[in-house]
Design a protein around this motif. Sequence first.
Motif, PDB file in Angstrom:
ATOM      1  N   LEU A  61     -47.191  49.125  46.898  1.00 54.71           N
ATOM      2  CA  LEU A  61     -48.686  49.245  46.291  1.00 54.71           C
ATOM      3  C   LEU A  61     -48.951  47.766  46.441  1.00 54.71           C
ATOM      4  CD1 LEU A  61     -48.538  51.568  43.242  1.00 54.71           C
ATOM      5  CD2 LEU A  61     -50.060  51.656  45.023  1.00 54.71           C
ATOM      6  N   GLY A  62     -47.728  46.940  46.057  1.00 55.13           N
ATOM      7  CA  GLY A  62     -47.989  45.283  45.987  1.00 55.13           C
ATOM      8  C   GLY A  62     -48.270  45.193  47.566  1.00 55.13           C
ATOM      9  N   TRP A  63     -47.592  45.557  48.737  1.00 54.55           N
ATOM     10  CA  TRP A  63     -47.694  45.430  50.010  1.00 54.55           C
ATOM     11  C   TRP A  63     -49.112  45.458  50.302  1.00 54.55           C
ATOM     12  CZ3 TRP A  63     -43.619  44.128  53.391  1.00 54.55           C
ATOM     13  CH2 TRP A  63     -43.823  44.126  54.796  1.00 54.55           C
ATOM     14  N   ILE A  64     -49.626  46.676  50.245  1.00 60.90           N
ATOM     15  CA  ILE A  64     -51.124  46.762  50.527  1.00 60.90           C
ATOM     16  C   ILE A  64     -52.282  46.151  49.539  1.00 60.90           C
ATOM     17  CG2 ILE A  64     -50.592  49.371  51.203  1.00 60.90           C
ATOM     18  CD1 ILE A  64     -52.039  50.430  48.549  1.00 60.90           C
ATOM     19  N   GLY A  65     -51.795  45.372  48.764  1.00 59.06           N
ATOM     20  CA  GLY A  65     -52.812  44.242  47.869  1.00 59.06           C
ATOM     21  C   GLY A  65     -53.381  43.379  48.677  1.00 59.06           C
ATOM     22  N   LYS A  66     -54.419  42.982  48.362  1.00 57.08           N
ATOM     23  CA  LYS A  66     -55.179  41.780  48.783  1.00 57.08           C
ATOM     24  C   LYS A  66     -55.366  40.486  47.756  1.00 57.08           C
ATOM     25  CE  LYS A  66     -57.199  44.525  52.467  1.00 57.08           C
ATOM     26  NZ  LYS A  66     -56.239  44.513  53.161  1.00 57.08           N
ATOM     27  N   LEU A  67     -55.273  39.515  48.598  1.00 54.66           N
ATOM     28  CA  LEU A  67     -55.356  38.324  47.501  1.00 54.66           C
ATOM     29  C   LEU A  67     -56.924  38.187  46.844  1.00 54.66           C
ATOM     30  CD1 LEU A  67     -54.225  35.354  49.873  1.00 54.66           C
ATOM     31  CD2 LEU A  67     -53.156  35.996  47.479  1.00 54.66           C
ATOM     32  N   GLU A  68     -58.004  38.984  47.445  1.00 53.86           N
ATOM     33  CA  GLU A  68     -59.264  38.706  47.084  1.00 53.86           C
ATOM     34  C   GLU A  68     -59.267  39.770  45.656  1.00 53.86           C
ATOM     35  OE1 GLU A  68     -59.513  40.542  50.843  1.00 53.86           O
ATOM     36  OE2 GLU A  68     -58.378  38.712  51.016  1.00 53.86           O
ATOM     37  N   TRP A  69     -58.380  40.761  46.054  1.00 55.97           N
ATOM     38  CA  TRP A  69     -58.211  41.743  44.691  1.00 55.97           C
ATOM     39  C   TRP A  69     -57.898  40.939  43.388  1.00 55.97           C
ATOM     40  CZ3 TRP A  69     -55.541  46.291  47.284  1.00 55.97           C
ATOM     41  CH2 TRP A  69     -56.254  47.119  48.321  1.00 55.97           C
ATOM     42  N   LEU A  70     -56.804  40.327  43.521  1.00 56.82           N
ATOM     43  CA  LEU A  70     -56.285  39.429  42.500  1.00 56.82           C
ATOM     44  C   LEU A  70     -56.979  38.414  41.802  1.00 56.82           C
ATOM     45  CD1 LEU A  70     -52.732  38.309  43.748  1.00 56.82           C
ATOM     46  CD2 LEU A  70     -53.186  40.550  42.297  1.00 56.82           C
ATOM     47  N   HIS A  71     -57.908  38.050  42.282  1.00 55.19           N
ATOM     48  CA  HIS A  71     -58.998  37.044  41.784  1.00 55.19           C
ATOM     49  C   HIS A  71     -60.024  37.931  41.367  1.00 55.19           C
ATOM     50  CE1 HIS A  71     -61.119  33.496  41.186  1.00 55.19           C
ATOM     51  NE2 HIS A  71     -62.438  34.008  41.857  1.00 55.19           N
ATOM     52  N   LYS A  72     -60.582  38.792  42.099  1.00 59.88           N
ATOM     53  CA  LYS A  72     -61.790  39.711  41.653  1.00 59.88           C
ATOM     54  C   LYS A  72     -61.712  40.331  40.355  1.00 59.88           C
ATOM     55  CE  LYS A  72     -65.287  42.830  43.494  1.00 59.88           C
ATOM     56  NZ  LYS A  72     -65.533  43.836  44.493  1.00 59.88           N
ATOM     57  N   TRP A  73     -60.503  41.330  40.617  1.00 59.56           N
ATOM     58  CA  TRP A  73     -60.273  42.077  39.358  1.00 59.56           C
ATOM     59  C   TRP A  73     -59.444  41.795  38.199  1.00 59.56           C
ATOM     60  CZ3 TRP A  73     -58.611  46.833  43.109  1.00 59.56           C
ATOM     61  CH2 TRP A  73     -59.785  47.213  43.818  1.00 59.56           C
ATOM     62  N   PHE A  74     -58.491  40.770  38.600  1.00 56.60           N
ATOM     63  CA  PHE A  74     -57.680  40.137  37.496  1.00 56.60           C
ATOM     64  C   PHE A  74     -57.872  38.851  37.038  1.00 56.60           C
ATOM     65  CE2 PHE A  74     -55.253  43.514  39.710  1.00 56.60           C
ATOM     66  CZ  PHE A  74     -55.173  44.511  38.819  1.00 56.60           C
ATOM     67  N   GLN A  75     -59.009  38.135  37.851  1.00 55.65           N
ATOM     68  CA  GLN A  75     -59.315  36.823  37.472  1.00 55.65           C
ATOM     69  C   GLN A  75     -58.142  35.823  37.528  1.00 55.65           C
ATOM     70  OE1 GLN A  75     -62.718  36.298  37.005  1.00 55.65           O
ATOM     71  NE2 GLN A  75     -62.771  38.478  37.334  1.00 55.65           N
ATOM     72  N   ILE A  76     -57.307  36.142  38.377  1.00 56.34           N
ATOM     73  CA  ILE A  76     -56.230  35.058  38.836  1.00 56.34           C
ATOM     74  C   ILE A  76     -56.622  33.955  39.703  1.00 56.34           C
ATOM     75  CG2 ILE A  76     -53.865  34.801  39.663  1.00 56.34           C
ATOM     76  CD1 ILE A  76     -53.289  38.019  38.820  1.00 56.34           C
ATOM     77  N   LYS A  77     -56.476  32.749  39.337  1.00 53.67           N
ATOM     78  CA  LYS A  77     -56.843  31.803  40.190  1.00 53.67           C
ATOM     79  C   LYS A  77     -56.166  31.616  41.399  1.00 53.67           C
ATOM     80  CE  LYS A  77     -58.225  29.377  35.965  1.00 53.67           C
ATOM     81  NZ  LYS A  77     -58.173  28.413  35.145  1.00 53.67           N
ATOM     82  N   PRO A  78     -56.597  31.095  42.658  1.00 47.76           N
ATOM     83  CA  PRO A  78     -55.785  30.786  43.740  1.00 47.76           C
ATOM     84  C   PRO A  78     -54.520  29.853  43.632  1.00 47.76           C
ATOM     85  CG  PRO A  78     -57.976  30.814  44.262  1.00 47.76           C
ATOM     86  CD  PRO A  78     -57.962  30.787  42.574  1.00 47.76           C
ATOM     87  N   GLU A  79     -54.708  28.823  42.587  1.00 47.56           N
ATOM     88  CA  GLU A  79     -53.457  27.997  42.309  1.00 47.56           C
ATOM     89  C   GLU A  79     -52.102  28.636  41.747  1.00 47.56           C
ATOM     90  OE1 GLU A  79     -56.949  26.951  39.546  1.00 47.56           O
ATOM     91  OE2 GLU A  79     -56.660  27.182  41.758  1.00 47.56           O
ATOM     92  N   THR A  80     -52.563  29.601  40.871  1.00 44.24           N
ATOM     93  CA  THR A  80     -51.557  30.465  40.201  1.00 44.24           C
ATOM     94  C   THR A  80     -50.963  31.448  41.287  1.00 44.24           C
ATOM     95  OG1 THR A  80     -52.945  30.618  38.174  1.00 44.24           O
ATOM     96  CG2 THR A  80     -51.277  32.157  38.393  1.00 44.24           C
ATOM     97  N   ILE A  81     -51.750  32.130  42.047  1.00 47.75           N
ATOM     98  CA  ILE A  81     -51.171  32.676  43.304  1.00 47.75           C
ATOM     99  C   ILE A  81     -50.185  31.985  44.052  1.00 47.75           C
ATOM    100  CG2 ILE A  81     -51.711  34.144  45.314  1.00 47.75           C
ATOM    101  CD1 ILE A  81     -54.394  35.048  43.803  1.00 47.75           C
ATOM    102  N   GLU A  82     -50.533  30.789  44.295  1.00 45.09           N
ATOM    103  CA  GLU A  82     -49.778  29.984  45.166  1.00 45.09           C
ATOM    104  C   GLU A  82     -48.443  29.646  44.488  1.00 45.09           C
ATOM    105  OE1 GLU A  82     -49.476  28.952  48.447  1.00 45.09           O
ATOM    106  OE2 GLU A  82     -51.370  30.323  48.530  1.00 45.09           O
TER     107      GLU A  82
END
Length: 144
Positions: A61-82
């Motif tokens: 499930l993680g493998w098919i995930g996309k960066l845009e989804w994390l920001h759009k659905w979970f409001q996770i900032k790009p710097e947090t992802i990095e």
Amino acid sequence: MNLEGLGLWGLFIGTFLSATILPFSADAVYIAVLAATKNAAGCLIVGTLGNWLGSVVTYWLGWIGKLEWLHKWFQIKPETIEKHKSRIGRYGVWLSLLAWLPIIGDVFTVSLGFFKVKPFWTMILLLFGKGIRFWLWTAGFSLI
């Protein structure tokens, strides 16, 4: 739901679900079924495989995930992802051994998939970690 009443099938269901993002306790189900059945080998095998397969699903499930989804659905900032990507990069596949930990284990597993960390070795170490976890419960239970 009374999973221990289903014996090894209930153990498989419970340990599988607990390794997904659903809040469920594999340890409680494992001990209950082990106590009810007194089948140490069966519980060890079924509990390990159920929990491992649940983690395999979480990884993919993680493998098919996309960066845009994390920001759009979970409001996770790009710097947090990095920052998270940096941590995953530092420890890599070895985080698979900690996938059994409550709450954060699922985060590790989905992150390993999301950042596409070595699938083969991730699966091997997930299986090893899950097996050790239930082996320790079985050994501890037999001392009582």
